[in-house]
Design an enzyme around this catalytic site. Sequence first.
Site: not given
Ligand code: CA
Length: 354
Positions: A147, A181, A205, A185, A83, A76, A201, A188, A149, A303
């Site tokens: 996320e 993904d 996925t 948080r 970002h 990844d 993570k 993480q 992606e 975000e």
């Molecule tokens: Ca990611």
Amino acid sequence: MYDSGCFPFIKSDVFESEDLNAFIGLGKQDTTRVRLVIQRELTTKGSMLETDFSKYSYLVRDVSMHLPVNVGDYTDFYSSKFHAENVGKLFRSEEDALLENWLHMPIAYHGRSSSIVVSETPIKIPSGQVASENAIVYKSSDKVDFELEFATVIGKSNLLGKPIDINRAEDYIFGFCLLNDWSARDIQSWEYKPLGPFLGKNFATTISPWIITIEALQPFKTKALKQEGILPYLRAACPTTYNINLSVSLNGKVVTRTNFSKLYWTLSQQIAHHTINGCNLRVGDILGSGTISDEQEKGSLLELTYNGEKPIVVNSKKITFLKKGDEVVLRGFASKKGLKVGFGKAAGILTNEL
Ligand code: CA
């Protein structure tokens, strides 16, 4: 329609396999030929497919979608400058947002392929170590995030020790799908120093079940963002990317719309960098783009809600991070002068139990 006799040039039983790896492994010469035959059959009046459509087709609602490839390795990237700056400000500070290496190379981590699931698979909320105000505790995550992606599916292997030249990198791409993904948080932010993402993570996925071939996206090629001061092995003769509209819906409401072309590092740069040390990519490997944000739009709740400090309102409900029952759907399409290529969707609902 593999038993229709349309593909006499395909000698093996690749179409009976549970995944596309063997088919992709045949190489571009065969896979593009199959694509052209299917196109011809779909668009020619009186073709076998047109006259006997029901024999060779199924309605999507009547079938179960599966993972399109057996993913050997999953990497990844972290290729959106917007970002990376947004997250850097939240996890560190305004001054320290973009680390000093970021503008020199496409940063990435090695993900986990065993927990890649196909769209519509329920996602279990993970538990793990979290740093609370006064103690380190083991708990269910309160900060599950998505996320947005885009994923590259590798179509050709390079030999161990043989880097891929940036100007040949697209020859190694079979196609693309959408990728979520999922990220915890709170887990993480405690575990990521110094080696990066791990249990925050790798619990899940999601990818979309359809792979859109790189050939199908050629009409949507566009200039890549300008870069300066990069090393020669990352400089393409003609840096390009793709114009693909992407969105995220949360519980049926769109919360983000952005475009793949907003990514700073291109797919060719990701591949050239990934292999510059001699690392070998293999057919079916997946490279995530990294969360795609832009000047206005943000590809994660981290975000969008400023790490939970400014909730967004969805269906009259304040949302910071995801809770049981929340559904996230990624969608994508490219369009130009009457041409449209859809990516389908990558969907998942959060649950406490599987
Ligand atoms: Ca990611």
